[in-house]
Design an enzyme around this catalytic site. Structure first.
Site, PDB file in Angstrom:
ATOM      1  N   GLU A 160       1.486  50.912  12.937  1.00 34.21           N
ATOM      2  CA  GLU A 160       1.188  50.220  11.878  1.00 34.21           C
ATOM      3  C   GLU A 160      -0.279  49.983  11.441  1.00 34.21           C
ATOM      4  OE1 GLU A 160       4.274  47.068  11.668  1.00 34.21           O
ATOM      5  OE2 GLU A 160       3.000  46.307   9.591  1.00 34.21           O
ATOM      6  N   GLU A 163      -1.502  53.182  10.266  1.00 34.45           N
ATOM      7  CA  GLU A 163      -0.998  53.182   8.868  1.00 34.45           C
ATOM      8  C   GLU A 163      -1.960  52.522   7.791  1.00 34.45           C
ATOM      9  OE1 GLU A 163       2.943  51.989   8.181  1.00 34.45           O
ATOM     10  OE2 GLU A 163       2.788  52.709   6.073  1.00 34.45           O
ATOM     11  N   CYS A 180       8.589  44.452  10.097  1.00 31.47           N
ATOM     12  CA  CYS A 180       9.509  44.073  11.431  1.00 31.47           C
ATOM     13  C   CYS A 180      10.368  43.092  11.245  1.00 31.47           C
ATOM     14  CB  CYS A 180       8.529  43.468  12.386  1.00 31.47           C
ATOM     15  SG  CYS A 180       6.884  44.217  12.514  1.00 31.47           S
ATOM     16  N   SER A 200       5.314  48.762   4.962  1.00 37.30           N
ATOM     17  CA  SER A 200       4.773  49.757   5.997  1.00 37.30           C
ATOM     18  C   SER A 200       6.143  50.561   6.381  1.00 37.30           C
ATOM     19  CB  SER A 200       4.446  49.042   7.422  1.00 37.30           C
ATOM     20  OG  SER A 200       4.395  49.832   8.411  1.00 37.30           O
ATOM     21  N   LYS A 239      19.121  41.281  12.781  1.00 36.87           N
ATOM     22  CA  LYS A 239      18.668  42.613  13.431  1.00 36.87           C
ATOM     23  C   LYS A 239      20.229  43.419  13.839  1.00 36.87           C
ATOM     24  CE  LYS A 239      14.407  42.516  14.261  1.00 36.87           C
ATOM     25  NZ  LYS A 239      13.643  43.671  14.089  1.00 36.87           N
ATOM     26  N   GLU A 242      20.023  45.429  10.763  1.00 39.79           N
ATOM     27  CA  GLU A 242      19.154  46.510  10.742  1.00 39.79           C
ATOM     28  C   GLU A 242      19.716  47.685  11.770  1.00 39.79           C
ATOM     29  OE1 GLU A 242      14.481  46.165  11.208  1.00 39.79           O
ATOM     30  OE2 GLU A 242      15.309  45.993  13.276  1.00 39.79           O
ATOM     31  N   GLU A 247      20.415  54.865   8.355  1.00 40.74           N
ATOM     32  CA  GLU A 247      19.209  55.929   8.644  1.00 40.74           C
ATOM     33  C   GLU A 247      18.624  55.863  10.024  1.00 40.74           C
ATOM     34  OE1 GLU A 247      19.408  53.769   6.420  1.00 40.74           O
ATOM     35  OE2 GLU A 247      17.584  52.379   5.956  1.00 40.74           O
ATOM     36  N   CYS A 384      10.066  34.451  14.578  1.00 43.47           N
ATOM     37  CA  CYS A 384      11.453  34.805  15.326  1.00 43.47           C
ATOM     38  C   CYS A 384      11.886  33.691  16.304  1.00 43.47           C
ATOM     39  CB  CYS A 384      11.171  35.940  16.184  1.00 43.47           C
ATOM     40  SG  CYS A 384      10.595  37.272  15.293  1.00 43.47           S
TER      41      CYS A 384
END
Ligand code: SF4
Ligand code: SF4
Ligand code: SF4
Ligand code: SF4
Lengths: 456, 168
Positions: A160, A163, A180, A200, A239, A242, A247, A384
């Site tokens: 990241e 990037e 994230c 990102s 999560k 996710e 994908e 978190c």
């Protein structure tokens, strides 16, 4: 799509505190009546699960017996705590089956915030760091490989950070958003898809880990990827969503198969009859288990930003920061802006704590007044550590103190670790050398980056 | 002279969230934080949020003077202690007479922590062991609960009388 958060209509008393706490206005219901979630809006952050105090007592009578409700929620039969109206779907039953199945190899990872919350479910004061005991407990439970999400948090910084530098140097889309937090990502996809290129392309540490376990990990241990069950332990209810995204299968099958919350891990440890408090600490397995302080602070608001700046500064200027405690980005209470002079460039950052606070930042980008480069958004109020899957803070009056203790513990661990910058992690260097090549390289692109899709 | 204090809920403020029940259970265990606190103890609060179509409010012991529960107890296990009516768990034989006698349904039955074979009556004790008083009052998010002290009742009675006279 997996609906990971639900409200039990029978147990809900209609107090509507969840409506107030929901950052995206996904909950509604007539006054005094049971509340209901609109899944087109819900981002699965689990803040409603945290606040709800309506419960079914042990052995009280409801339409479906307690046993049935527990089974439907994916809870282990040994769980004795009251069942709350707002709750998340559990994977503990399935994980229990996997660790007891001799035909599969189980690999596990734990997110940073899990280790400062877990002990609370064993009656220990909030904020106690139990990294070593947690690793021992996972081994005792029977996981074949115990790795760490903190390792891939360091890896995320490499990707990241690179990037961001690339986007700044090559006039790419700015500001760049962190990716994230899965609740934040889902929110962008469904409410502001026109800004999806600001996200990102890096996968979250959980997904980077999943992809690496079933490829690099399998290769090192000469395992068949199909035989691996990859489990993560997260402070987060989103999560679970996710991990189920179609994908997320860079390894050929779902990269993370099952996701436990911190509370579910505590239940598993109790279910197995492990005396958690008396466990001796141990270390995670090498290469995919070593981490730095930078990887660890991903679990608090401002953490990803600080970790990225620690590495980014050095990559751009070639010199280390004078003080790597970047206090300007810590303790966001909503929106926190900071500027860091990096060589000739003044890097402008924004740290958003709590999804409800992202609106003004999004407006600035849309109306062209945004002058910042990098935005960290965490859907939960303090990052978190205050996630929907953390041990429940049963009384609202205690929330502030509990979150403060967890946060203090995060920074303390960072200070105590011998290495505190992601690019100093020797195992990260090794993974790039032996397997990935270089940040943003071909293999990274394949395994560690993703794309986004329009929702709703 | 009135000499007991009690907790009362305000139905206009109560939203029925049941936080008071959780606060009550946690106040009566020695365990710390988190769900562990309620895992090994009977999760039975000493007040109960009652919800009807139009109102919700917690109902708990009124600490009656000449308490019917104490009158009904054959073992003399219910006594006045300070400003409250108190159950002596060691003396209680679990006969349920007090439960039947209480006009508002504020007495419950549970097993004694550490002695699962022994049943005992129990009810609101104004968190008498805790220095900062009734926890339901402290922890309610809408401040729907309050403690009524004996002299406050006297004052309120006096005020009502004055109001009546003024109205005449
Ligand atoms: S907080 Fe719980 S009880 Fe209150 S409305 Fe929401 S789900 Fe129902
Ligand atoms: S999970 Fe989060 S977004 Fe979904 S309803 Fe609950 S509070 Fe709202
Ligand atoms: S805590 Fe307060 S608002 Fe909630 S149910 Fe109890 S009295 Fe009502
Ligand atoms: S338990 Fe019932 S009868 Fe006994 S003092 Fe309380 S309200 Fe009165």
């Amino acid at each position: 799509m997996q609906y990971t958060v639900e409200i039990d209509q029978e147990l809900c008393t209609g107090c509507h505190r969840c409506i107030d706490v929901c950052p995206v206005g996904a909950i509604g219901g007539p006054a005094g009546m049971a509340a209901d979630i609109n899944y087109d809006k819900c981002c699965f952050c689990g803040q409603c699960v945290q606040i709800c105090s309506a419960y079914q007592e042990y052995k009280s009578e409801t339409s479906a017996p307690r046993e049935t409700k527990m089974k439907d929620r994916g809870l282990l039969a040994s769980v004795r705590e009251p069942l709350f109206a707002a709750h998340n779907m559990g994977h503990a039953q399935k994980v229990w089956e996997a660790i007891n199945n001799p035909n599969v190899v189980t690999m596990v990872q734990c997110a940073p915030a899990v280790r400062v919350g877990l002990a609370e479910d064993f009656g220990v004061a909030s904020g106690e760091l139990v990294a070593g005991k947690m690793i021992t407990a996972l081994r005792k439970l029977g996981f074949d490989r115990v790795y760490d999400t903190n390792f891939t948090a360091d890896l995320t910084i490499m990707e990241e950070g690179s990037e961001l530098i690339k986007r700044i140097q090559e006039n790419g889309v700015l500001p760049m958003f962190t990716s994230c937090c899965p609740a934040w990502v889902k929110y962008v996809e469904q409410e502001h898809f026109e800004l999806h290129e600001n996200l990102s392309t890096c996968k979250s540490p959980q997904q980077m880990a999943g992809a690496l376990f079933k490829t690099y990990g399998a290769q090192v241990d000469k395992l068949e990827p199909k035989k691996i069950v990859s489990v993560s332990v997260m402070p987060c209810t989103a999560k679970k969503f996710e991990a189920s995204r179609p994908e997320m299968n860079a390894s050929g099958s779902q990269d993370v198969d099952l996701v436990l919350t911190t509370r579910e891990l505590a239940n598993l440890i109790k279910h197995a009859g492990i005396d958690f408090k008396s466990l001796k600490p141990s270390q995670p397995d090498s290469v995919l288990g070593t981490y730095t302080g930078a990887g660890h602070i991903f679990g608090v608001t401002g953490g990803v930003m600080e970790a990225a700046l620690r590495t980014g500064y050095e990559l751009i200027t070639g010199n280390p920061l004078d003080d790597i405690n970047i206090l300007d980005v810590r303790h966001s209470q909503g929106v926190k802006r900071a500027t860091l002079q990096v060589g000739d460039l003044a890097v402008k950052t924004v740290v958003v704590a709590g999804l409800e606070n992202a609106a003004p930042i999004i407006d600035e980008i849309k109306n062209g007044t945004a002058d910042f480069h990098f935005v960290e958004v965490m859907a939960c109020p303090q990052g978190c550590i205050s996630g929907g899957g953390q041990p429940k803070v049963l009384l609202e009056t205690e929330r502030k103190q509990v979150y403060a203790s967890r946060m203090a513990s995060m920074y303390k661990h960072d200070e105590e670790l011998p290495l505190r910058k992601s690019h100093d992690n020797p195992e990260i260097t090794k993974v790039y050398k032996d397997f990935l090549g270089k940040p943003l390289g071909h293999k990274s692109h394949e395994l560690l980056h993703t794309h986004y899709c329009r929702r709703g | 002279m009135l000499n007991t204090a009690f907790v009362i809920g305000n139905p206009d403020l109560c939203i029925g969230c049941r936080t008071c029940e959780i606060a009550c259970v946690m106040a009566h265990t020695n365990k710390v934080l988190g769900t562990e606190a309620i895992k090994d103890v009977p999760f039975v609060p000493r007040l109960s949020v009652v919800k009807t179509e139009d109102i919700s409010v917690p109902v708990q012991c009124r600490q009656c003077e000449d308490a019917p529960c104490a009158e009904a107890c054959p073992e003399k296990a219910i006594v006045q202690r300070g400003q409250i009516i108190y159950v002596l768990a060691d003396k209680c034989v679990g006969c349920k007479n007090c439960i039947m006698a209480c006009p508002i349904g504020a007495v419950y039955l549970t097993w004694v922590e550490d002695k699962p074979w022994q049943k005992t009556a129990y009810k609101c004790d104004l968190c008498i062991e805790l220095p900062d008083g009734p926890q339901c009052v402290k922890k309610c998010p809408t401040k729907a609960l309050s403690v009524v002290l004996p002299d406050e009742i006297e004052k309120s009675i006096k005020q009502k009388r004055v109001n009546v006279v003024r109205a005449v």
